[in-house]
Design a protein around this motif. Structure first.
Motif, PDB file in Angstrom:
ATOM      1  N   ILE A 137       0.250  -5.508  -2.909  1.00  0.00           N
ATOM      2  CA  ILE A 137       0.839  -4.138  -2.965  1.00  0.00           C
ATOM      3  C   ILE A 137       1.815  -3.985  -4.269  1.00  0.00           C
ATOM      4  O   ILE A 137       2.031  -5.015  -4.723  1.00  0.00           O
ATOM      5  CB  ILE A 137       2.115  -3.655  -1.953  1.00  0.00           C
ATOM      6  N   GLU A 138       0.909  -2.582  -4.564  1.00  0.00           N
ATOM      7  CA  GLU A 138       0.414  -2.789  -6.869  1.00  0.00           C
ATOM      8  C   GLU A 138       1.558  -1.229  -6.516  1.00  0.00           C
ATOM      9  O   GLU A 138       0.886  -0.788  -5.377  1.00  0.00           O
ATOM     10  CB  GLU A 138      -0.316  -2.879  -6.982  1.00  0.00           C
ATOM     11  N   LEU A 139       3.121  -1.211  -6.342  1.00  0.00           N
ATOM     12  CA  LEU A 139       3.375  -0.481  -7.386  1.00  0.00           C
ATOM     13  C   LEU A 139       3.996   0.364  -8.592  1.00  0.00           C
ATOM     14  O   LEU A 139       4.089  -1.084  -8.753  1.00  0.00           O
ATOM     15  CB  LEU A 139       4.923  -0.258  -6.721  1.00  0.00           C
ATOM     16  N   ASN A 140       3.210   1.177  -9.357  1.00  0.00           N
ATOM     17  CA  ASN A 140       3.667   0.923 -10.544  1.00  0.00           C
ATOM     18  C   ASN A 140       4.239   2.161 -11.121  1.00  0.00           C
ATOM     19  O   ASN A 140       4.306   3.241 -10.279  1.00  0.00           O
ATOM     20  CB  ASN A 140       1.798   1.117 -10.984  1.00  0.00           C
ATOM     21  N   GLY A 141       4.950   1.791 -12.237  1.00  0.00           N
ATOM     22  CA  GLY A 141       5.584   2.572 -13.149  1.00  0.00           C
ATOM     23  C   GLY A 141       6.330   3.310 -12.924  1.00  0.00           C
ATOM     24  O   GLY A 141       7.637   3.895 -12.816  1.00  0.00           O
ATOM     25  N   ALA A 142       7.189   2.470 -11.848  1.00  0.00           N
ATOM     26  CA  ALA A 142       8.457   2.195 -11.175  1.00  0.00           C
ATOM     27  C   ALA A 142      10.221   2.251 -12.397  1.00  0.00           C
ATOM     28  O   ALA A 142       9.282   1.248 -13.072  1.00  0.00           O
ATOM     29  CB  ALA A 142       9.050   0.929 -10.361  1.00  0.00           C
ATOM     30  N   THR A 143      10.558   2.702 -12.124  1.00  0.00           N
ATOM     31  CA  THR A 143      11.890   2.939 -12.671  1.00  0.00           C
ATOM     32  C   THR A 143      13.112   2.013 -12.326  1.00  0.00           C
ATOM     33  O   THR A 143      13.542   2.127 -11.225  1.00  0.00           O
ATOM     34  CB  THR A 143      12.431   4.316 -13.218  1.00  0.00           C
ATOM     35  N   THR A 157       0.971 -11.187   2.477  1.00  0.00           N
ATOM     36  CA  THR A 157       0.565  -9.904   1.606  1.00  0.00           C
ATOM     37  C   THR A 157       1.875  -9.926   0.652  1.00  0.00           C
ATOM     38  O   THR A 157       2.990  -9.879   0.737  1.00  0.00           O
ATOM     39  CB  THR A 157       0.659  -8.633   2.640  1.00  0.00           C
ATOM     40  N   LYS A 158       1.848 -10.020  -0.751  1.00  0.00           N
ATOM     41  CA  LYS A 158       2.454 -10.326  -1.843  1.00  0.00           C
ATOM     42  C   LYS A 158       2.715  -8.990  -2.075  1.00  0.00           C
ATOM     43  O   LYS A 158       1.853  -7.647  -2.345  1.00  0.00           O
ATOM     44  CB  LYS A 158       1.851 -10.912  -3.119  1.00  0.00           C
ATOM     45  N   LEU A 159       3.672  -8.700  -3.527  1.00  0.00           N
ATOM     46  CA  LEU A 159       4.155  -7.191  -3.832  1.00  0.00           C
ATOM     47  C   LEU A 159       4.402  -7.523  -5.531  1.00  0.00           C
ATOM     48  O   LEU A 159       4.620  -8.671  -5.631  1.00  0.00           O
ATOM     49  CB  LEU A 159       5.701  -6.670  -2.919  1.00  0.00           C
ATOM     50  N   LYS A 160       3.999  -6.559  -5.866  1.00  0.00           N
ATOM     51  CA  LYS A 160       4.166  -6.186  -7.379  1.00  0.00           C
ATOM     52  C   LYS A 160       4.498  -5.466  -7.900  1.00  0.00           C
ATOM     53  O   LYS A 160       4.299  -3.654  -7.594  1.00  0.00           O
ATOM     54  CB  LYS A 160       2.302  -7.114  -7.867  1.00  0.00           C
ATOM     55  N   ILE A 161       5.773  -5.457  -8.761  1.00  0.00           N
ATOM     56  CA  ILE A 161       6.268  -3.800  -9.566  1.00  0.00           C
ATOM     57  C   ILE A 161       5.744  -4.105 -10.283  1.00  0.00           C
ATOM     58  O   ILE A 161       6.024  -5.054 -11.239  1.00  0.00           O
ATOM     59  CB  ILE A 161       7.269  -3.904  -9.279  1.00  0.00           C
ATOM     60  N   ASN A 162       4.969  -2.869 -11.259  1.00  0.00           N
ATOM     61  CA  ASN A 162       4.833  -2.759 -12.714  1.00  0.00           C
ATOM     62  C   ASN A 162       4.512  -3.704 -13.390  1.00  0.00           C
ATOM     63  O   ASN A 162       4.775  -4.840 -14.062  1.00  0.00           O
ATOM     64  CB  ASN A 162       6.488  -2.425 -13.556  1.00  0.00           C
ATOM     65  N   GLY A 163       4.239  -4.684 -12.316  1.00  0.00           N
ATOM     66  CA  GLY A 163       2.958  -5.683 -12.749  1.00  0.00           C
ATOM     67  C   GLY A 163       3.657  -7.404 -12.636  1.00  0.00           C
ATOM     68  O   GLY A 163       2.925  -8.056 -12.935  1.00  0.00           O
ATOM     69  N   THR A 164       4.448  -6.984 -12.610  1.00  0.00           N
ATOM     70  CA  THR A 164       5.331  -8.624 -11.810  1.00  0.00           C
ATOM     71  C   THR A 164       6.181  -8.738 -10.421  1.00  0.00           C
ATOM     72  O   THR A 164       6.293  -8.306  -9.557  1.00  0.00           O
ATOM     73  CB  THR A 164       7.102  -8.503 -12.538  1.00  0.00           C
ATOM     74  N   GLU A 165       5.408 -10.301  -9.917  1.00  0.00           N
ATOM     75  CA  GLU A 165       5.500 -10.500  -8.665  1.00  0.00           C
ATOM     76  C   GLU A 165       6.804 -10.391  -7.781  1.00  0.00           C
ATOM     77  O   GLU A 165       6.952 -10.839  -8.794  1.00  0.00           O
ATOM     78  CB  GLU A 165       4.223 -11.416  -7.947  1.00  0.00           C
TER      79      GLU A 165
END
Length: 618
Positions: free
Chosen positions: A338-344, A420-428
């Motif tokens: 799962i990728e979540l990008n642009g998160a503050t 299932t792995k999680l990445k937020i703004n490219g960081t796991e």
């Protein structure tokens, strides 16, 4: 020989008589008292009696909840109060003890404002033995207590032959007193007005049944008002087409007593393939609370149609939340990442919460919401859940720890797994699900992930002093393949991302390397920016720094038309300035010095040739 036969006949006769006596009815009389006199019916007897008296100590414990209102705010306080009667004569069911219970409750209730409404709910009762007390009380025929010690010894020993004339009929009473403690615990709710429940969030309802599966109760309360109401029951109906239309023909209730009351042919014992089933739910508010007339509901992350919600004071019934048709399982595709990008995910003290996270286009999962929590306070990107917080985070405070979370749903035909792995703004990041989440029952095929993420933030009051040390006020020209490189002096280990004009930039649109922090914006991203001035901000865990940069328009193509060769004629209407007129150049414009050097060199060469010619003649 004759004597032997005679003995045998007598023995036979005795055996027959013994058997006859054995089958005769007989009755044995027990002696009624311990008096002497053997079996003489004329001997004096003691009249033995028995009395048993209960004594009850009532102990009540009240869990008192006071709900008061100050405008739109609800104030709640909880205390525990105990009262005790001491031992009073009577069993628990006796009028005396019941009156004492009522008196203690009233005494406790009078400690609080009489204008408030109140409701009581008994939670437990317990009866415990404390101790016994007993005594033998001996009286004469007139009912007077015998006090003579010597006579009492004889009576208790059973020797009363000479005492009948003195006392007449003697009575010995065993007087038993049993002491017990009755413990009663109940909830007492006091309120100036009933608190309204504005919305509810029910999660983990299981809709993925297969043929042969048995219905199960799985709904859980997830909203901040979950302590104000109970799930009365979950409800499945088997819907079939009849002459009157679509009607329920069989039912299932999560409440056992209600379900057991159904006729055998009206019970749903398992789901059948090819049949349609409808799910509904009933909720009941606790004492001191009620559902708002416009109360809204969310089930498994989706809003329920308001037309399906019926509110009646303390009860809320929601019908036709979902329809299912169980079928044989289809192999679902597993989601690995799962990728979540642009998160503050970094804020300074005083910053207001913003939610900017997005999932990639075409991702096999659906973004539902993000949130921050700090104790009982919270803020959520989804309006439904956000308005559920009674204590709201409006800005971040220095020194407080905030926890970040996110909620995702798998797209049709896909599922999450425990891998299932999680990445937020490219960081796991690591994460876990809520305790009791029904998705954990099948961790290899999960349809929703309500993630509690190992990402926390503690805003600081003052920011570290960061600055841009290279590439400040740079520029980039449109329609070129160049990049824009900028360097800041911050420690790369504290770097969390960049913003352009206040909006977080997806990590795929730039590269970041240490030394101290070097960010290079890619041309594909720069091309999306409008012409003009922009602001690039470096974000660190403890501060920020910014610089301006410009996006310039692409250069226009050069004019390749050859210059005109026609001679321009002077404007005859204007007088000619004679000082500016010059004769045309008709000869070579080379310098005279050059010509003198050439002439000298020619003369020298001629002299050399003359000398050489003279030598040859000699």
């Amino acid at each position: 020989m004759k004597r032997k036969k005679t003995k045998i006949r007598w023995l036979t006769a005795l055996v027959v008589m013994a058997m006859f006596v054995a089958i005769l009815p007989c009755r044995v009389y027990a002696e009624e008292d311990g008096s002497s006199g053997g079996t003489d019916p004329s001997a004096p007897k003691v009249n033995n009696t028995y009395t048993h008296t209960y004594h009850t100590n009532v102990k009540i414990t009240a869990n008192v909840t006071e709900i008061m209102h100050d405008g739109s705010n609800s104030l709640t306080s909880e205390t525990q109060v105990q009262k005790e009667s001491g031992f009073i004569e009577g069993s628990v069911s006796s009028e005396t003890v019941q009156a004492m219970i009522t008196s203690l409750k009233n005494e406790l209730r009078n400690q609080y404002n009489q204008a408030y409404s109140s409701k009581e709910t008994v939670t437990s009762t317990k009866l415990k033995h404390d101790h016994f007390e007993s005594a033998n009380i001996v009286t004469d025929e007139s009912g007077n207590t015998i006090t003579d010690i010597e006579d009492l010894k004889k009576i208790l020993a059973g020797d009363i032959v000479n005492l009948e004339e003195k006392y007449g009929q003697i009575t010995k009473n065993l007087d038993v007193h049993e002491y017990q403690v009755y413990e009663l615990e109940y909830n007492l709710t006091l309120y100036d007005e009933e608190t309204e429940i504005p919305n509810v969030d029910i999660e983990n309802v299981w809709f993925h049944y297969q043929p042969g599966d048995v219905p199960k109760a799985s709904a859980t309360k997830l909203d901040p008002f979950r302590d104000m109401y109970d799930i009365e029951y979950e409800y499945w109906e088997c819907m079939e087409q009849t002459e009157k239309g679509l009607e329920p023909t069989a039912f299932w209730y999560s409440d056992e007593s209600t379900n057991n009351a159904l006729a055998a042919d009206k019970k749903i014992t398992s789901f059948e393939e090819g049949k349609s089933y409808m799910y509904s739910i009933s909720l009941k508010a606790k004492d001191g609370y009620k559902f708002a007339s416009n109360c809204t509901m969310m089930v498994n992350g989706s809003s329920v149609n308001a037309k399906n919600v019926t509110v009646s004071g303390s009860k809320m019934f929601v019908v036709a939340i979902n329809f299912i048709e169980p079928s044989k399982p289809v192999q679902l595709k597993k989601i690995d990442l799962i990728e979540l990008n642009g998160a503050t995910v970094s804020f300074k003290a005083g910053d207001k919460p913003v939610f900017t996270g997005k999932v990639p286009d075409g991702a096999p999962y659906i973004y539902q919401c993000e949130w921050w929590l700090c104790g009982d306070a919270g803020v959520n990107s989804a309006e439904f859940w956000d308005k559920s917080f009674t204590e709201h985070i409006t800005e971040f405070e220095a020194g407080k720890k905030y926890e970040y979370g996110a909620y995702f749903k798998a797209a049709e035909g896909y599922c999450f797994t425990s891998d299932t792995k999680l990445k937020i703004n490219g960081t796991e990041y690591t994460y876990h699900l809520r305790e009791g989440d029904t998705e954990l029952e099948n961790p290899d095929e999960m349809h929703t992930l309500w993630m509690i993420i190992g990402l926390t933030m503690t805003p600081v009051e003052t920011s570290a002093q960061y600055e841009v040390i290279e590439g400040a006020n740079g520029s980039w020209t449109q329609n070129t393949d160049g990049t824009l490189k900028v360097r800041a002096n911050g420690d790369f280990s504290k770097f969390t991302g960049v913003k352009v004009d206040g909006t977080p930039v997806d990590a795929k649109n730039y590269t970041a390397v240490s030394g101290s922090t070097i960010v290079t914006l890619k041309p594909e991203y720069l091309q999306t920016l409008s012409e003009g001035s922009h602001t690039l901000t470096f974000i660190y865990v403890d501060g920020e720094c910014s610089t301006k940069f410009a996006v310039k328009a692409a250069a226009k193509q050069a004019d390749t038309t050859p210059p005109e060769t026609a001679v321009k004629t002077p404007n005859q209407s204007k007088p000619v300035d004679q000082t500016t007129l010059k004769s045309p150049k008709t000869g070579d414009a080379a310098s005279p010095v050059v010509w003198m050097i050439v002439l000298l060199a020619t003369g020298v060469m001629a002299g050399v040739l003359v000398c050489l010619s003279g030598r040859n003649e000699n």
